[in-house]
Design an enzyme around this catalytic site. Sequence first.
Site, PDB file in Angstrom:
ATOM      1  N   LYS A 283       0.836  -1.211   0.000  1.00 47.19           N
ATOM      2  CA  LYS A 283       0.000   0.000   0.000  1.00 47.19           C
ATOM      3  C   LYS A 283       0.871   1.260   0.000  1.00 47.19           C
ATOM      4  CE  LYS A 283      -2.092  -1.154   3.855  1.00 47.19           C
ATOM      5  NZ  LYS A 283      -1.612  -2.504   4.237  1.00 47.19           N
TER       6      LYS A 283
ATOM      7  N   ARG B  46      -9.622   0.668   8.420  1.00 49.40           N
ATOM      8  CA  ARG B  46      -9.220  -0.714   8.744  1.00 49.40           C
ATOM      9  C   ARG B  46     -10.298  -1.440   9.531  1.00 49.40           C
ATOM     10  NH1 ARG B  46      -3.349   0.259   8.317  1.00 49.40           N
ATOM     11  NH2 ARG B  46      -2.202  -1.697   8.340  1.00 49.40           N
TER      12      ARG B  46
HETATM   13  P1  B4P Z   1       4.577  -1.484   2.132  1.00 49.87           P
HETATM   14  O1  B4P Z   1       4.105  -0.795   0.904  1.00 49.87           O
HETATM   15  O2  B4P Z   1       5.434  -0.697   3.018  1.00 49.87           O
HETATM   16  O3  B4P Z   1       3.417  -2.080   3.036  1.00 49.87           O
HETATM   17  P2  B4P Z   1       2.071  -1.504   3.588  1.00 49.87           P
HETATM   18  O4  B4P Z   1       1.024  -2.411   3.028  1.00 49.87           O
HETATM   19  O5  B4P Z   1       1.908  -0.046   3.306  1.00 49.87           O
HETATM   20  O6  B4P Z   1       2.325  -1.565   5.147  1.00 49.87           O
HETATM   21  P3  B4P Z   1       1.769  -1.929   6.557  1.00 49.87           P
HETATM   22  O7  B4P Z   1       0.390  -2.518   6.501  1.00 49.87           O
HETATM   23  O8  B4P Z   1       2.878  -2.695   7.153  1.00 49.87           O
HETATM   24  O9  B4P Z   1       1.732  -0.681   7.426  1.00 49.87           O
HETATM   25  P4  B4P Z   1       0.869   0.495   7.989  1.00 49.87           P
HETATM   26  O10 B4P Z   1       1.879   1.542   8.073  1.00 49.87           O
HETATM   27  O11 B4P Z   1      -0.388   0.801   7.229  1.00 49.87           O
HETATM   28  O12 B4P Z   1       5.315  -2.786   1.646  1.00 49.87           O
HETATM   29  C1  B4P Z   1       5.911  -3.700   2.530  1.00 49.87           C
HETATM   30  C2  B4P Z   1       7.215  -4.223   1.984  1.00 49.87           C
HETATM   31  O13 B4P Z   1       7.019  -4.922   0.776  1.00 49.87           O
HETATM   32  C3  B4P Z   1       8.216  -3.106   1.672  1.00 49.87           C
HETATM   33  O14 B4P Z   1       9.471  -3.497   2.141  1.00 49.87           O
HETATM   34  C4  B4P Z   1       8.226  -3.011   0.147  1.00 49.87           C
HETATM   35  O15 B4P Z   1       9.482  -2.662  -0.388  1.00 49.87           O
HETATM   36  C5  B4P Z   1       7.876  -4.441  -0.255  1.00 49.87           C
HETATM   37  N1  B4P Z   1       7.115  -4.472  -1.501  1.00 49.87           N
HETATM   38  C6  B4P Z   1       6.121  -3.641  -1.877  1.00 49.87           C
HETATM   39  N2  B4P Z   1       5.653  -3.999  -3.094  1.00 49.87           N
HETATM   40  C7  B4P Z   1       6.372  -5.110  -3.488  1.00 49.87           C
HETATM   41  C8  B4P Z   1       6.357  -5.961  -4.636  1.00 49.87           C
HETATM   42  N3  B4P Z   1       5.502  -5.756  -5.681  1.00 49.87           N
HETATM   43  N4  B4P Z   1       7.216  -7.005  -4.688  1.00 49.87           N
HETATM   44  C9  B4P Z   1       8.070  -7.227  -3.653  1.00 49.87           C
HETATM   45  N5  B4P Z   1       8.154  -6.458  -2.544  1.00 49.87           N
HETATM   46  C10 B4P Z   1       7.308  -5.417  -2.462  1.00 49.87           C
HETATM   47  O16 B4P Z   1       0.358   0.031   9.458  1.00 49.87           O
HETATM   48  C11 B4P Z   1       1.219  -0.262  10.547  1.00 49.87           C
HETATM   49  C12 B4P Z   1       0.422  -0.446  11.855  1.00 49.87           C
HETATM   50  O17 B4P Z   1      -0.179   0.828  12.268  1.00 49.87           O
HETATM   51  C13 B4P Z   1      -0.779  -1.400  11.823  1.00 49.87           C
HETATM   52  O18 B4P Z   1      -0.386  -2.751  12.028  1.00 49.87           O
HETATM   53  C14 B4P Z   1      -1.652  -0.848  12.997  1.00 49.87           C
HETATM   54  O19 B4P Z   1      -1.187  -1.289  14.243  1.00 49.87           O
HETATM   55  C15 B4P Z   1      -1.455   0.649  12.912  1.00 49.87           C
HETATM   56  N6  B4P Z   1      -2.516   1.295  12.084  1.00 49.87           N
HETATM   57  C16 B4P Z   1      -2.309   1.906  10.879  1.00 49.87           C
HETATM   58  N7  B4P Z   1      -3.492   2.364  10.383  1.00 49.87           N
HETATM   59  C17 B4P Z   1      -4.455   2.023  11.302  1.00 49.87           C
HETATM   60  C18 B4P Z   1      -5.875   2.185  11.343  1.00 49.87           C
HETATM   61  N8  B4P Z   1      -6.545   2.774  10.335  1.00 49.87           N
HETATM   62  N9  B4P Z   1      -6.556   1.729  12.424  1.00 49.87           N
HETATM   63  C19 B4P Z   1      -5.916   1.127  13.433  1.00 49.87           C
HETATM   64  N10 B4P Z   1      -4.565   0.918  13.449  1.00 49.87           N
HETATM   65  C20 B4P Z   1      -3.837   1.349  12.401  1.00 49.87           C
END
Ligand code: B4P
Length: 193
Positions: free
Chosen positions: A14, A89
Amino acid sequence: MVNLILFGPPGSGKGTQAAKLVEKYNLLHISTGDLFRYEIKNKTELGLKAKSIIDKGELVPDEITVGMLRNKVEANPDVEGYIFDGFPRTVPQCEALNQLLSENSEEVTLLLELEVEDEEIVNRLLLRAETSGRADDANEDIIKNRLEVYKSETIPVSDFYDKLGKTIRVHGQGSIDQVFERLSNEIDSTILC
Ligand code: B4P
Protein backbone atom coordinates in the site's frame (compact mmCIF):
# COMPACT_ATOMS: atom_id res chain seq x y z
CA MET A 1 -12.32 15.10 -6.44
CA VAL A 2 -10.89 11.59 -6.61
CA ASN A 3 -10.84 9.81 -3.25
CA LEU A 4 -9.08 6.46 -3.34
CA ILE A 5 -8.63 3.87 -0.61
CA LEU A 6 -5.57 1.67 -1.02
CA PHE A 7 -6.40 -1.53 0.79
CA GLY A 8 -4.75 -4.86 1.51
CA PRO A 9 -2.99 -6.93 4.14
CA PRO A 10 0.09 -5.62 5.95
CA GLY A 11 3.02 -5.51 3.59
CA SER A 12 0.85 -5.81 0.48
CA GLY A 13 2.49 -2.69 -0.98
CA LYS A 14 0.00 0.00 0.00
CA GLY A 15 2.67 2.50 1.03
CA THR A 16 4.90 1.59 -1.91
CA GLN A 17 2.12 2.06 -4.47
CA ALA A 18 0.62 5.14 -2.81
CA ALA A 19 3.94 6.96 -3.21
CA LYS A 20 3.78 6.36 -6.99
CA LEU A 21 0.05 7.06 -7.36
CA VAL A 22 0.18 10.47 -5.63
CA GLU A 23 2.72 11.63 -8.21
CA LYS A 24 0.69 10.41 -11.17
CA TYR A 25 -2.72 11.67 -10.00
CA ASN A 26 -1.69 14.67 -7.88
CA LEU A 27 -3.52 13.51 -4.76
CA LEU A 28 -2.72 13.93 -1.06
CA HIS A 29 -1.34 10.73 0.48
CA ILE A 30 -2.65 10.06 3.99
CA SER A 31 -1.14 6.97 5.64
CA THR A 32 -2.40 6.36 9.17
CA GLY A 33 0.62 4.08 9.74
CA ASP A 34 2.98 6.94 8.82
CA LEU A 35 1.01 9.38 10.99
CA PHE A 36 1.35 7.02 13.97
CA ARG A 37 5.08 6.51 13.33
CA TYR A 38 5.54 10.30 13.25
CA GLU A 39 3.79 10.61 16.63
CA ILE A 40 5.88 7.73 18.04
CA LYS A 41 9.13 9.29 16.81
CA ASN A 42 8.21 12.58 18.46
CA LYS A 43 7.18 10.81 21.69
CA THR A 44 3.80 12.59 21.83
CA GLU A 45 1.06 11.38 24.16
CA LEU A 46 -0.74 9.82 21.17
CA GLY A 47 2.50 8.21 20.00
CA LEU A 48 3.17 6.66 23.40
CA LYS A 49 -0.34 5.18 23.45
CA ALA A 50 -0.04 3.87 19.87
CA LYS A 51 3.43 2.33 20.20
CA SER A 52 2.60 -0.50 22.56
CA ILE A 53 -0.42 -1.43 20.42
CA ILE A 54 1.36 -1.32 17.06
CA ASP A 55 4.38 -3.24 18.37
CA LYS A 56 2.05 -6.16 19.23
CA GLY A 57 0.44 -6.07 15.76
CA GLU A 58 -2.96 -4.91 17.07
CA LEU A 59 -5.11 -2.04 15.76
CA VAL A 60 -5.09 1.36 17.45
CA PRO A 61 -8.62 2.12 18.80
CA ASP A 62 -11.00 3.71 16.28
CA GLU A 63 -11.59 6.96 18.19
CA ILE A 64 -7.85 7.75 18.27
CA THR A 65 -7.34 6.82 14.61
CA VAL A 66 -10.42 8.66 13.32
CA GLY A 67 -9.56 11.83 15.27
CA MET A 68 -6.03 11.85 13.87
CA LEU A 69 -7.32 11.26 10.30
CA ARG A 70 -9.91 14.03 10.60
CA ASN A 71 -7.22 16.50 11.72
CA LYS A 72 -5.09 15.64 8.69
CA VAL A 73 -7.99 15.99 6.22
CA GLU A 74 -9.19 19.26 7.73
CA ALA A 75 -5.67 20.69 7.62
CA ASN A 76 -5.56 20.11 3.82
CA PRO A 77 -8.84 21.33 2.31
CA ASP A 78 -7.48 22.58 -1.03
CA VAL A 79 -6.46 19.32 -2.66
CA GLU A 80 -7.65 17.51 -5.78
CA GLY A 81 -8.36 14.35 -3.80
CA TYR A 82 -6.90 11.88 -1.34
CA ILE A 83 -5.27 8.48 -1.28
CA PHE A 84 -6.15 6.87 2.04
CA ASP A 85 -3.46 4.27 2.78
CA GLY A 86 -4.14 1.88 5.67
CA PHE A 87 -7.42 3.62 6.50
CA PRO A 88 -10.18 2.55 7.00
CA ARG A 89 -9.22 -0.71 8.74
CA THR A 90 -12.54 -1.39 10.53
CA VAL A 91 -16.21 -0.90 9.62
CA PRO A 92 -16.64 1.98 12.14
CA GLN A 93 -13.69 3.68 10.39
CA CYS A 94 -15.56 3.29 7.05
CA GLU A 95 -18.59 4.99 8.54
CA ALA A 96 -16.43 7.80 9.95
CA LEU A 97 -14.74 8.35 6.59
CA ASN A 98 -18.07 8.48 4.75
CA GLN A 99 -19.33 11.02 7.29
CA LEU A 100 -16.19 13.14 6.97
CA LEU A 101 -16.28 13.20 3.16
CA SER A 102 -20.02 13.85 3.02
CA GLU A 103 -19.52 17.01 5.09
CA ASN A 104 -17.86 18.37 1.93
CA SER A 105 -20.33 16.68 -0.45
CA GLU A 106 -17.65 14.13 -1.32
CA GLU A 107 -17.53 10.35 -1.32
CA VAL A 108 -15.10 7.46 -1.77
CA THR A 109 -14.46 6.96 -5.49
CA LEU A 110 -12.86 3.52 -5.35
CA LEU A 111 -11.32 0.99 -2.97
CA LEU A 112 -8.37 -0.77 -4.59
CA GLU A 113 -7.54 -4.04 -2.85
CA LEU A 114 -4.06 -5.53 -3.29
CA GLU A 115 -4.21 -9.33 -3.09
CA VAL A 116 -1.00 -10.97 -1.85
CA GLU A 117 -0.43 -14.48 -0.46
CA ASP A 118 0.43 -14.81 3.25
CA GLU A 119 3.79 -16.48 2.59
CA GLU A 120 4.90 -13.59 0.36
CA ILE A 121 3.80 -11.08 3.03
CA VAL A 122 5.83 -12.75 5.78
CA ASN A 123 8.89 -12.76 3.50
CA ARG A 124 8.46 -9.09 2.50
CA LEU A 125 8.03 -7.87 6.08
CA LEU A 126 10.94 -9.88 7.50
CA LEU A 127 13.07 -8.42 4.70
CA ARG A 128 11.85 -4.89 5.44
CA ALA A 129 12.66 -5.40 9.15
CA GLU A 130 16.36 -5.59 8.25
CA THR A 131 16.31 -1.88 7.37
CA SER A 132 13.10 -0.39 8.83
CA GLY A 133 13.79 -0.96 12.52
CA ARG A 134 10.04 -1.65 12.88
CA ALA A 135 9.32 -3.99 15.82
CA ASP A 136 6.06 -5.07 14.13
CA ASP A 137 8.02 -6.37 11.11
CA ALA A 138 10.82 -8.13 12.97
CA ASN A 139 9.00 -11.08 14.50
CA GLU A 140 7.12 -13.75 12.56
CA ASP A 141 4.54 -14.29 15.35
CA ILE A 142 3.69 -10.58 15.34
CA ILE A 143 3.37 -10.59 11.55
CA LYS A 144 1.03 -13.59 11.81
CA ASN A 145 -1.03 -11.73 14.43
CA ARG A 146 -1.29 -8.74 12.05
CA LEU A 147 -2.57 -11.11 9.36
CA GLU A 148 -5.15 -12.57 11.78
CA VAL A 149 -6.32 -9.07 12.76
CA TYR A 150 -6.52 -8.20 9.07
CA LYS A 151 -8.73 -11.21 8.36
CA SER A 152 -11.06 -10.70 11.33
CA GLU A 153 -11.35 -6.90 11.55
CA THR A 154 -10.21 -5.40 8.26
CA ILE A 155 -11.54 -7.66 5.46
CA PRO A 156 -15.11 -6.44 6.25
CA VAL A 157 -13.97 -3.01 5.00
CA SER A 158 -13.56 -4.42 1.50
CA ASP A 159 -17.04 -6.02 1.71
CA PHE A 160 -18.50 -2.71 2.94
CA TYR A 161 -17.38 -0.92 -0.24
CA ASP A 162 -18.09 -3.97 -2.42
CA LYS A 163 -21.78 -3.62 -1.51
CA LEU A 164 -21.56 -0.04 -2.83
CA GLY A 165 -19.96 -1.32 -6.06
CA LYS A 166 -16.67 0.42 -5.25
CA THR A 167 -14.22 -2.42 -4.53
CA ILE A 168 -11.77 -3.51 -7.20
CA ARG A 169 -9.36 -6.37 -6.48
CA VAL A 170 -5.91 -6.26 -8.05
CA HIS A 171 -3.18 -8.90 -8.08
CA GLY A 172 -0.49 -7.48 -5.77
CA GLN A 173 2.40 -9.78 -6.68
CA GLY A 174 4.92 -9.22 -9.46
CA SER A 175 7.23 -6.23 -9.78
CA ILE A 176 6.35 -2.88 -8.19
CA ASP A 177 5.93 -1.41 -11.70
CA GLN A 178 3.63 -4.23 -12.80
CA VAL A 179 1.38 -3.71 -9.79
CA PHE A 180 1.43 0.05 -10.40
CA GLU A 181 0.32 -0.46 -14.01
CA ARG A 182 -2.58 -2.67 -12.91
CA LEU A 183 -3.72 -0.06 -10.37
CA SER A 184 -3.37 2.81 -12.85
CA ASN A 185 -5.44 0.94 -15.44
CA GLU A 186 -8.25 0.45 -12.94
CA ILE A 187 -8.17 4.08 -11.81
CA ASP A 188 -8.08 5.39 -15.39
CA SER A 189 -10.99 3.28 -16.49
CA THR A 190 -13.06 4.51 -13.51
CA ILE A 191 -12.12 8.18 -13.74
CA LEU A 192 -12.51 8.35 -17.52
CA CYS A 193 -15.94 6.75 -17.71
P1 B4P B 1 4.58 -1.48 2.13
O1 B4P B 1 4.10 -0.80 0.90
O2 B4P B 1 5.43 -0.70 3.02
O3 B4P B 1 3.42 -2.08 3.04
P2 B4P B 1 2.07 -1.50 3.59
O4 B4P B 1 1.02 -2.41 3.03
O5 B4P B 1 1.91 -0.05 3.31
O6 B4P B 1 2.32 -1.57 5.15
P3 B4P B 1 1.77 -1.93 6.56
O7 B4P B 1 0.39 -2.52 6.50
O8 B4P B 1 2.88 -2.70 7.15
O9 B4P B 1 1.73 -0.68 7.43
P4 B4P B 1 0.87 0.50 7.99
O10 B4P B 1 1.88 1.54 8.07
O11 B4P B 1 -0.39 0.80 7.23
O12 B4P B 1 5.32 -2.79 1.65
C1 B4P B 1 5.91 -3.70 2.53
C2 B4P B 1 7.21 -4.22 1.98
O13 B4P B 1 7.02 -4.92 0.78
C3 B4P B 1 8.22 -3.11 1.67
O14 B4P B 1 9.47 -3.50 2.14
C4 B4P B 1 8.23 -3.01 0.15
O15 B4P B 1 9.48 -2.66 -0.39
C5 B4P B 1 7.88 -4.44 -0.26
N1 B4P B 1 7.12 -4.47 -1.50
C6 B4P B 1 6.12 -3.64 -1.88
N2 B4P B 1 5.65 -4.00 -3.09
C7 B4P B 1 6.37 -5.11 -3.49
C8 B4P B 1 6.36 -5.96 -4.64
N3 B4P B 1 5.50 -5.76 -5.68
N4 B4P B 1 7.22 -7.01 -4.69
C9 B4P B 1 8.07 -7.23 -3.65
N5 B4P B 1 8.15 -6.46 -2.54
C10 B4P B 1 7.31 -5.42 -2.46
O16 B4P B 1 0.36 0.03 9.46
C11 B4P B 1 1.22 -0.26 10.55
C12 B4P B 1 0.42 -0.45 11.86
O17 B4P B 1 -0.18 0.83 12.27
C13 B4P B 1 -0.78 -1.40 11.82
O18 B4P B 1 -0.39 -2.75 12.03
C14 B4P B 1 -1.65 -0.85 13.00
O19 B4P B 1 -1.19 -1.29 14.24
C15 B4P B 1 -1.46 0.65 12.91
N6 B4P B 1 -2.52 1.30 12.08
C16 B4P B 1 -2.31 1.91 10.88
N7 B4P B 1 -3.49 2.36 10.38
C17 B4P B 1 -4.45 2.02 11.30
C18 B4P B 1 -5.88 2.19 11.34
N8 B4P B 1 -6.54 2.77 10.34
N9 B4P B 1 -6.56 1.73 12.42
C19 B4P B 1 -5.92 1.13 13.43
N10 B4P B 1 -4.57 0.92 13.45
C20 B4P B 1 -3.84 1.35 12.40
